[in-house]
Design an enzyme around this catalytic site. Structure first.
Site, PDB file in Angstrom:
ATOM      1  N   PRO A  18       3.502  -0.951   6.764  1.00 52.31           N
ATOM      2  CA  PRO A  18       4.669  -0.776   7.639  1.00 52.31           C
ATOM      3  C   PRO A  18       5.888  -0.449   6.788  1.00 52.31           C
ATOM      4  O   PRO A  18       6.195  -1.167   5.836  1.00 52.31           O
ATOM      5  CB  PRO A  18       4.805  -2.137   8.327  1.00 52.31           C
ATOM      6  CG  PRO A  18       4.104  -3.110   7.425  1.00 52.31           C
ATOM      7  CD  PRO A  18       3.031  -2.347   6.724  1.00 52.31           C
ATOM      8  N   GLN A  71       4.054  -4.991  13.591  1.00 53.73           N
ATOM      9  CA  GLN A  71       4.626  -5.968  12.665  1.00 53.73           C
ATOM     10  C   GLN A  71       5.940  -6.511  13.219  1.00 53.73           C
ATOM     11  O   GLN A  71       6.827  -5.755  13.612  1.00 53.73           O
ATOM     12  CB  GLN A  71       4.892  -5.388  11.278  1.00 53.73           C
ATOM     13  CG  GLN A  71       5.295  -6.504  10.302  1.00 53.73           C
ATOM     14  CD  GLN A  71       5.651  -6.031   8.907  1.00 53.73           C
ATOM     15  OE1 GLN A  71       6.641  -5.327   8.730  1.00 53.73           O
ATOM     16  NE2 GLN A  71       4.860  -6.431   7.928  1.00 53.73           N
ATOM     17  N   CYS A 101       9.360  -8.793   3.264  1.00 54.62           N
ATOM     18  CA  CYS A 101      10.477  -7.865   3.098  1.00 54.62           C
ATOM     19  C   CYS A 101      11.642  -8.558   2.386  1.00 54.62           C
ATOM     20  O   CYS A 101      12.053  -9.655   2.784  1.00 54.62           O
ATOM     21  CB  CYS A 101      10.921  -7.345   4.456  1.00 54.62           C
ATOM     22  SG  CYS A 101      12.270  -6.151   4.349  1.00 54.62           S
ATOM     23  N   LYS A 140       1.756 -10.793   6.324  1.00 61.34           N
ATOM     24  CA  LYS A 140       1.974 -10.014   5.104  1.00 61.34           C
ATOM     25  C   LYS A 140       3.002 -10.748   4.267  1.00 61.34           C
ATOM     26  O   LYS A 140       4.080 -11.089   4.757  1.00 61.34           O
ATOM     27  CB  LYS A 140       2.450  -8.597   5.423  1.00 61.34           C
ATOM     28  CG  LYS A 140       2.550  -7.690   4.199  1.00 61.34           C
ATOM     29  CD  LYS A 140       2.864  -6.253   4.616  1.00 61.34           C
ATOM     30  CE  LYS A 140       2.780  -5.312   3.420  1.00 61.34           C
ATOM     31  NZ  LYS A 140       3.885  -5.496   2.455  1.00 61.34           N
ATOM     32  N   HIS A 172       1.386  -8.506  -1.047  1.00 62.68           N
ATOM     33  CA  HIS A 172       2.064  -7.571  -1.951  1.00 62.68           C
ATOM     34  C   HIS A 172       2.136  -8.257  -3.309  1.00 62.68           C
ATOM     35  O   HIS A 172       2.762  -9.309  -3.440  1.00 62.68           O
ATOM     36  CB  HIS A 172       3.465  -7.252  -1.418  1.00 62.68           C
ATOM     37  CG  HIS A 172       4.185  -6.209  -2.206  1.00 62.68           C
ATOM     38  ND1 HIS A 172       4.997  -5.275  -1.626  1.00 62.68           N
ATOM     39  CD2 HIS A 172       4.224  -5.941  -3.539  1.00 62.68           C
ATOM     40  CE1 HIS A 172       5.505  -4.486  -2.551  1.00 62.68           C
ATOM     41  NE2 HIS A 172       5.055  -4.881  -3.722  1.00 62.68           N
ATOM     42  N   ASN A 212      -1.690  -5.127  -1.792  1.00 63.32           N
ATOM     43  CA  ASN A 212      -0.662  -4.115  -1.588  1.00 63.32           C
ATOM     44  C   ASN A 212       0.256  -4.106  -2.802  1.00 63.32           C
ATOM     45  O   ASN A 212       0.395  -5.105  -3.485  1.00 63.32           O
ATOM     46  CB  ASN A 212       0.110  -4.437  -0.292  1.00 63.32           C
ATOM     47  CG  ASN A 212       1.337  -3.578  -0.076  1.00 63.32           C
ATOM     48  OD1 ASN A 212       2.423  -4.082   0.170  1.00 63.32           O
ATOM     49  ND2 ASN A 212       1.186  -2.276  -0.169  1.00 63.32           N
ATOM     50  N   GLY A 213       0.865  -2.952  -3.061  1.00 53.90           N
ATOM     51  CA  GLY A 213       1.847  -2.861  -4.130  1.00 53.90           C
ATOM     52  C   GLY A 213       1.393  -1.973  -5.275  1.00 53.90           C
ATOM     53  O   GLY A 213       0.425  -2.298  -5.970  1.00 53.90           O
ATOM     54  N   GLY A 235       1.415   2.222   0.631  1.00 53.72           N
ATOM     55  CA  GLY A 235       2.662   2.516   1.314  1.00 53.72           C
ATOM     56  C   GLY A 235       3.209   3.888   0.991  1.00 53.72           C
ATOM     57  O   GLY A 235       2.823   4.891   1.577  1.00 53.72           O
TER      58      GLY A 235
END
Length: 336
Positions: A18, A71, A101, A140, A172, A212-213, A235
């Site tokens: 997202p 999300q 975030c 997440k 992440h 992720n990341g 992403g």
């Protein structure tokens, strides 16, 4: 107990992260054209906006986007529960809680990465969301924030959400520094720690865990899956080079046929979608801004981007602009 959707679990072998201002419905339409299997996510929507804002504008999606997940951002269990219920009514089979975030906005609103410091509150939130809907509730997160030791903070967080019934989580693999780094810097500056996330998968074998990341290619995704991860989320690379990431994903990760042989075919397949959008009063650039990276690395890619960037935003711009941009791309030779 959290409702588990096997179809989503399978799709989550690869997902597109997202991303605010990027993964809107037009972006998702393009990504779905390129991969029939990959799990897609909406932009983050705050629970308060879902409850009090224009729900159709915020939540409506086309059936062709499935599998797609919503999300949410928030930290009030009752408010998140109501937003999850509303999202489920719109057709989302997964509702994901954003605990990763790092922006100033999420800190002031007490949601996003700052929730890594409050695992018990997160557990309360996901329980309330589960009680309100049959949609699968996922999380997440980051590996930690600020001065937290990720080797301590992350397992504590995962234990809390596991006890609350979460069965699928995306991690992440960077810390979020809420003090001293901008949101943009938080995407690159804190070092990646893939080994920690891989160890967490071993420590929590019952959790379906997506990493992720910093992942930029299908090859890297395949390597991480081979090392034991259940899923890989990509992403910016999926956005900026969508063909390279998604165009061969179905065959490489699921063993099914890829929708198209070349990105030119995907552009042609998008034309009816774009035509319908224009007929409804939409603007060309609202769709084509997500298509600029389709030909990354190909002869003519610069002209493709230039024509769309300069002309798609003009009043009355239509499919002729897209066709002109496509004509500037050097067609790949047919496979022998």
């Amino acid at each position: 107990m959290n409702q588990v959707h096997p179809g989503l679990t399978n799709a989550a072998r690869l997902s597109v992260a997202p991303m605010m201002d990027w993964t809107d419905r037009h972006c998702r339409a393009l990504h779905r054209m390129l991969s029939r299997q990959t799990l897609l996510y909406t932009e983050m929507v705050t629970a308060a906006a879902v409850r009090h804002g224009d729900r159709v504008r915020l939540l409506a999606f086309a059936e062709m986007e499935q599998p797609v997940a919503l999300q949410l951002g928030g930290s009030d269990p009752a408010e998140l529960a109501e937003a999850a219920r509303i999202g489920s009514a719109f057709g989302y089979s997964e509702v994901n809680l954003n605990c990763g975030c790092p922006s100033d906005r999420v800190q002031s609103g007490c949601f996003g990465a700052v929730l890594m410091q409050q695992p018990d509150l997160v557990a309360d939130c996901v329980r309330a969301m589960q009680d309100a809907t049959a949609s699968e509730i996922t999380v997440k997160c980051r590996i930690g924030v600020d001065e937290q030791d990720p080797a301590v903070a992350l397992p504590r967080f995962l234990e809390a959400i596991s006890r609350a019934g979460v069965r699928r989580v995306t991690v992440h693999a960077r810390k979020a520094w809420l003090q001293g780094l901008s949101p943009k810097e938080n995407r690159d500056v804190p070092p990646l720690d893939y080994p920690l996330v891989l160890r967490m998968k071993q420590a929590f074998p019952d959790l379906h865990m997506t990493i992720n990341g910093g992942i930029t290619s299908l090859g890297q995704a395949t390597d991480l899956l081979a090392q034991g991860m259940d899923g890989v989320m990509i992403g910016r690379a999926a956005y900026h080079s969508p063909w390279d990431v998604l165009g061969r994903a179905d065959s490489r990760l699921w063993g099914t046929a890829d929708p198209f042989g070349h990105p030119e075919e995907a552009v042609c397949a998008m034309m009816p979608y774009i035509d319908e959008h224009l007929a409804g009063g939409g603007r060309l650039h609202q769709v084509t801004r997500h298509m600029l990276g389709l030909f990354t690395g190909r002869p003519g890619a610069r002209a493709w981007r230039r024509i769309l960037s300069e002309e798609a935003n003009r009043p009355g711009a239509g499919l002729d602009v897209l066709r002109r941009a496509l004509s500037a791309v050097e067609v790949e030779p047919a496979a022998a």
